[in-house]
Design an enzyme around this catalytic site. Structure first.
Site, PDB file in Angstrom:
ATOM      1  N   GLU A  17      27.598 -25.553 -11.985  1.00  0.00           N
ATOM      2  CA  GLU A  17      28.339 -24.887 -13.054  1.00  0.00           C
ATOM      3  C   GLU A  17      28.585 -23.436 -12.644  1.00  0.00           C
ATOM      4  OE1 GLU A  17      27.549 -23.609 -17.649  1.00  0.00           O
ATOM      5  OE2 GLU A  17      27.107 -25.702 -17.159  1.00  0.00           O
ATOM      6  N   ARG A  76      21.795 -28.758 -20.338  1.00  0.00           N
ATOM      7  CA  ARG A  76      21.993 -28.113 -19.053  1.00  0.00           C
ATOM      8  C   ARG A  76      22.466 -29.178 -18.062  1.00  0.00           C
ATOM      9  NH1 ARG A  76      21.880 -24.230 -21.734  1.00  0.00           N
ATOM     10  NH2 ARG A  76      20.666 -22.285 -21.450  1.00  0.00           N
ATOM     11  N   GLY A 119      16.545 -28.101 -32.748  1.00  0.00           N
ATOM     12  CA  GLY A 119      17.507 -27.780 -33.789  1.00  0.00           C
ATOM     13  C   GLY A 119      18.807 -28.545 -33.661  1.00  0.00           C
ATOM     14  N   ILE A 120      19.350 -28.639 -32.443  1.00  0.00           N
ATOM     15  CA  ILE A 120      20.636 -29.318 -32.248  1.00  0.00           C
ATOM     16  C   ILE A 120      20.516 -30.805 -32.542  1.00  0.00           C
ATOM     17  CG2 ILE A 120      22.391 -29.925 -30.550  1.00  0.00           C
ATOM     18  CD1 ILE A 120      21.757 -27.241 -29.155  1.00  0.00           C
ATOM     19  N   ASP A 162      29.641 -30.686 -21.694  1.00  0.00           N
ATOM     20  CA  ASP A 162      29.884 -29.261 -21.945  1.00  0.00           C
ATOM     21  C   ASP A 162      29.157 -28.416 -20.905  1.00  0.00           C
ATOM     22  OD1 ASP A 162      31.048 -27.153 -23.570  1.00  0.00           O
ATOM     23  OD2 ASP A 162      28.994 -26.663 -24.170  1.00  0.00           O
ATOM     24  N   HIS A 182      31.470 -25.206 -21.123  1.00  0.00           N
ATOM     25  CA  HIS A 182      30.296 -24.611 -21.769  1.00  0.00           C
ATOM     26  C   HIS A 182      30.712 -23.741 -22.960  1.00  0.00           C
ATOM     27  CE1 HIS A 182      25.847 -23.554 -20.757  1.00  0.00           C
ATOM     28  NE2 HIS A 182      26.044 -23.640 -22.065  1.00  0.00           N
TER      29      HIS A 182
END
Length: 311
Positions: free
Chosen positions: A253, A224, A143-144, A248, A272
């Site tokens: 993380e 990720r 989708g992205i 991002d 993020h």
């Protein structure tokens, strides 16, 4: 097959008014988890998910696009009779905007401009570029990635897509199967990573891949952090092997204070937040409404999870 009664939908871990409205708008009726629901819409994390689901549950909607934690914890595999769907695609436009922001900021040398304390335009000229006429490699065109393609086209850039199968992606100039991904690194001017996190995609980009990119390339990661070898990226940014990176997500993380990435001007880092709560919740509500409508009509929900593929 459509049920003779409205689908009974539980919402957890708590029932918020927006999701209660989504249930009724989709043709379902709200019930508690202990009242033999047909489906469960989950709005929390995997940490608080019920250890055992009622036998009546046939479908579970998850709030995340990435479901690696749900697979790692064995939650999905523990309920093989259930159809699971993710939120993949729900947040696509919002995250794609963030990707465009990173790319534009990179090619227009925005980090250098923001750090400047005097009026010296000539200092920036060698680093100023444009996305117009550029080719952007998109690794992962769910989708992205698909939402990003027309945004780039509006700026005059073309896209090269990478998918697992190589099936043509609408709007992309060419689509590569993942087996041919090495052909992409010297071809594209910039890269965006929007692939799922699986055992196959871990450290997808390392020193060899970075060295194959153009020295003017910007690398954007909204997927990720572990899809990029962080040490190799720090080295490439320090040496100028590539122009810069927009991240991002990071590995580790959260990115610890004092990490080398924080001190590199050609590393743009956001915590993020490409999909912030103020935008995420309405998008998820819309996704839930559509999937309840489909479930109540006997149709397959959007973004069904394939545990074998990892997304």
């Amino acid at each position: 097959m459509t049920s003779e009664r409205p689908s009974r939908i539980a919402v957890g871990p708590s029932l918020e008014p927006a999701f209660a409205r989504a249930v009724t708008s989709g043709g379902g009726t709200v019930c508690a988890l202990d009242e033999c629901p047909d489906a469960l819409v989950w709005t929390g994390g995997h940490e608080t998910f019920p250890a055992v689901l009622p036998a009546s549950v046939r479908w579970v909607q998850l709030p995340a696009a990435g479901v690696e934690n749900w697979l790692t914890e064995g939650i999905i595999k523990a309920h093989p009779q259930v159809t699971w769907s993710s939120a993949a695609g729900a947040y696509a436009a919002t995250v794609a905007e963030h990707e465009v922001m990173f790319l534009l900021a990179g090619v227009r040398a925005l980090p250098d401009h923001l750090a400047a304390t005097s009026w010296t335009p000539g200092d920036f000229y060698p680093r100023l570029g444009t996305l117009r006429g550029a080719t952007v490699g998109i690794i992962g065109t769910g989708g992205i990635g698909r939402a990003l393609i027309p945004m780039l086209a509006a700026l005059g850039a073309q896209s090269l897509a990478v998918t697992r199968t190589g099936r043509p992606v609408p709007g992309a100039v060419e689509t590569f199967p993942v087996e041919r991904i090495d052909e992409l690194w010297p071809l594209a001017d910039h890269f965006v990573i929007a692939a799922p996190a699986t055992s196959e995609t871990e450290r997808l980009i390392g020193a060899e891949e970075l060295s194959s990119m153009k020295p003017t390339a910007w690398l954007v990661n909204v997927a990720r952090g572990n899809l990029i070898d962080t040490d190799a990226l720090v080295d490439a940014l320090t040496r100028g092997t590539i122009a810069g990176a927009g991240l991002d997500v990071t590995d580790p993380e959260p990115l610890p204070d004092g990490h080398p990435l924080w001190s590199l001007r050609n590393a743009m880092i956001t915590p993020h937040d490409s999909n912030p709560p103020a935008l995420r919740v309405p998008a998820y509500v819309e996704h839930v409404t559509e999937n309840i409508t489909r479930f109540a009509s006997g149709l397959e929900p959007l973004a069904v999870i394939d545990p074998r593929a990892g997304y």
